[in-house]
Structures are given as C-alpha cells and as structure tokens.
Design a protein around this motif. Structure first.
Motif, PDB file in Angstrom:
ATOM      1  N   UNK A  78       1.156  -1.614  -0.275  1.00  0.00           N
ATOM      2  CA  UNK A  78       0.255   0.174   0.134  1.00  0.00           C
ATOM      3  C   UNK A  78       0.816   1.329   0.435  1.00  0.00           C
ATOM      4  N   UNK A  79       0.908   2.217  -0.880  1.00  0.00           N
ATOM      5  CA  UNK A  79       1.526   3.093  -1.003  1.00  0.00           C
ATOM      6  C   UNK A  79       1.260   4.472  -1.021  1.00  0.00           C
ATOM      7  N   UNK A  80       1.116   5.143  -0.001  1.00  0.00           N
ATOM      8  CA  UNK A  80       0.661   6.528   0.800  1.00  0.00           C
ATOM      9  C   UNK A  80       0.738   7.284   0.374  1.00  0.00           C
ATOM     10  N   UNK A  81       0.333   8.227  -0.478  1.00  0.00           N
ATOM     11  CA  UNK A  81       1.228   9.344  -0.853  1.00  0.00           C
ATOM     12  C   UNK A  81       0.775  11.094  -1.400  1.00  0.00           C
TER      13      UNK A  81
ATOM     14  N   UNK B  16      -3.224  10.327  -1.776  1.00  0.00           N
ATOM     15  CA  UNK B  16      -3.458   9.326  -2.259  1.00  0.00           C
ATOM     16  C   UNK B  16      -2.897   8.336  -2.214  1.00  0.00           C
ATOM     17  N   UNK B  17      -3.831   7.301  -2.219  1.00  0.00           N
ATOM     18  CA  UNK B  17      -3.089   5.879  -2.276  1.00  0.00           C
ATOM     19  C   UNK B  17      -3.473   4.798  -2.721  1.00  0.00           C
ATOM     20  N   UNK B  18      -2.241   4.073  -3.095  1.00  0.00           N
ATOM     21  CA  UNK B  18      -2.286   2.716  -4.123  1.00  0.00           C
ATOM     22  C   UNK B  18      -1.901   1.559  -3.325  1.00  0.00           C
ATOM     23  N   UNK B  19      -3.056   1.009  -3.481  1.00  0.00           N
ATOM     24  CA  UNK B  19      -3.260  -0.744  -3.060  1.00  0.00           C
ATOM     25  C   UNK B  19      -3.043  -1.703  -4.104  1.00  0.00           C
TER      26      UNK B  19
END
Length: 319
Positions: free
Chosen positions: A55-58, A98-101
C-alpha cells in the motif's frame, strides 16, 4: 537514465519523482525493487517494479502533476478506492493525497510533469482541457488505446539507455517531451472520471487522511482503533469500510503493519545501548515470539538481524 535496483523498499521509496509518501508491505518481499527514470527537463518518466504487495500512501509534490498507469496486475491494483483495469489512468494533482493498494507485486509507469508544462499545454488546447482536472485526483477512462503511449515511453527508455547523447540535447529533449505530453493528454482528455457519489469524493478521502496523519504524527506511540475513530470523528464501521476500500486491509491490520514498520525504523536507527526488547516495549509489543515471526514474514529477516546490520555499518565521519 537513472537505474536503481534495491534490496528493499526504503531506497526505492526515496527515489520516486513528483510525489512523497511511504510504503506499507502487504506481503513478504518476493523480488528486488527496480526503478528506471528518464528526465526530460520538466518531465520525469518512471518505470517501477515493486518487490512485494504494497500500500503506497502519498501526496503530489508542489509543482507537479502525475499520471499513474499499471503495466501488470491491473486487477490487483486499487487507486483511490477504484479497482483498475487496462483502460484506466490515475491522475494526481499537486498537494493532494492518494492511495495505491497493490495486493501483488506490480509494475507500473508514471509521468511527473511540472505545473508550468501542464498549464502551457492547457492554454494551447483550451477547447479540450477542463480546468476542473487541475484541482482533483481522478481515475479516468482512457479515451483511446493506451498501447501507443506505453510504446512511446518504452522507446524513450531504450534510447536513453542505448544512445543518451541522441536524446539529451535541448532540441531533442523538447521534441521528445512534447510528443510524450501530446500522447498522454490525447489518452486522458476529455477526462471521463469513473462515476462515484459526490459525498464519497469529498468526505471519504478527508476521513482517511486524518487517520493516516495521526499515525504519521505519532510514529512512536502505540495507537489503537479507538484512537483513529476519535481523531476522525467517525464510527469503527465507517473507518473499517474506508480502509478496506482504499487500502485493501482492515484498520487493525494496517495498525499492525504500521507498528512493524515503525519498529524496523527504530532498529535501523538504534543507539549502541538499546535492545530489541526495549524498542519493542516502546511500541507496546508484548508477544515477542509472534512479533518476530511477523517481522520475518514481511521483511525477510529477524529483528536481531536488522539490528546487527545497523551496528555493522561503519560510524559516520563527523568531518
């Protein structure tokens, strides 16, 4: 071209252009992390290959717009709560979270573009460009086949690797940059966002952002579900639904992952007299055996190995 091969995610995370954020691992690392970057004076084209489910939270850095395009594992990737497919593009604006799962190790392409270049393109194509896209993150349906855009990006990557002198002159960079931006915006515009309710677009990201900001603000404090609910002024059910939709895991699991990452950072920056037991106690870990097993599952080594690797480094020269 910058080429980076990393044993783990820390160095990879710090090398990303146009965004700032952090990874939480969803699975044990299965391969190394790879990043290739082509810089074109105001545009950075990146190809990334992640080494684990993440999970990338940026947040988009001031001065940059970004597009995100998965190249593999589309069905396993969720951006902003929207499951992706080969026809969807992520568009991220400056200073928006934004969040990329990605539940499986994935490969992707991104383009970081300076605001100056985006605004210039908008002025030249006023009849095609809605100003609304400058203010919100959206997941958009591609207006045409994305294969030519990906092919162009790969061609730039090959030329940058094999004949950089051919690409990196002012005239060549300008031409390549314009062709890339034209192909990108022709694929993106007119932007057709995937439909979601207005309430969800505005309230859900704010609630999630408050929860993650609390975790970032208190990295050395053991936090619990009740703390997140209180900080977000919302129910456990709402928070559970949001974490599952946007981050692909429950708040309880995310808290556990956050604690593992925090302890790992503490081990890698431990003082000469600090012990694993003391560091774990600081984060509220009482079942050390279970914790050590989880730590090894996600980071591929035991806490004691992380601590030893830190202490095996030569001391920094103050001069």
């Amino acid at each position: 071209m910058s080429r980076l091969v990393c044993a783990d995610f820390d160095e990879f995370e710090e090398a990303l252009y146009g965004v700032e954020g952090h990874y939480v691992l969803r699975s044990r690392q299965q391969r190394d992390w790879r990043l290739r970057v082509v810089e074109l004076d105001g545009v950075a084209l990146m190809f990334g290959r992640e080494g684990a489910g993440t999970v990338y939270s940026g947040i988009g850095l001031p001065g940059f717009f970004n597009i995100f395009l998965p190249l593999s594992r589309h069905e396993c990737t969720v951006l902003g709560g929207q499951r992706l497919n080969p026809r969807l593009i992520g568009w991220m604006v400056p200073e928006a979270m934004f969040h990329i799962d990605a539940s499986q190790p994935a490969s992707w392409m991104t383009v970081a573009m300076s605001c100056e270049l985006v605004l210039r393109w908008m002025q030249q194509h006023e009849d095609e460009f809605s100003p609304e896209i400058l203010t919100h993150n959206v997941v958009c349906l591609a207006q045409q086949d994305l294969a030519p855009l990906v092919w162009l990006a790969l061609r730039l990557l090959r030329i940058d690797h094999c004949a950089p002198q051919q690409l990196h002159t002012p005239a060549a960079e300008n031409s390549a940059r314009n062709e890339l931006l034209d192909s990108l915006f022709r694929s993106l515009l007119p932007a057709t966002p995937v439909q979601r309710s207005v309430a969800a677009q505005h309230s859900h990201p704010q609630i999630l952002r408050r929860a993650l900001e609390l975790l970032d603000a208190m990295p050395d404090t053991p936090l619990h579900m009740a703390d997140l609910c209180q900080a977000c002024n919302t129910s456990e059910r709402t928070l559970r639904n949001l974490f599952t939709r946007y981050l692909g895991m429950s708040p309880h699991r995310y808290l556990m992952q956050h604690r593992l990452h925090a302890i790992r950072r503490a081990l890698l920056h431990a003082g000469p007299e600090e012990t694993i037991t003391e560091l774990c106690a600081r984060f509220g870990v009482w079942d050390f055996g279970r914790f050590a097993g989880l730590y090894r599952r996600y980071f591929g080594e035991l806490p004691s190995q992380s601590l030893r690797s830190r202490r095996s480094l030569p001391p920094l020269n103050p001069h």
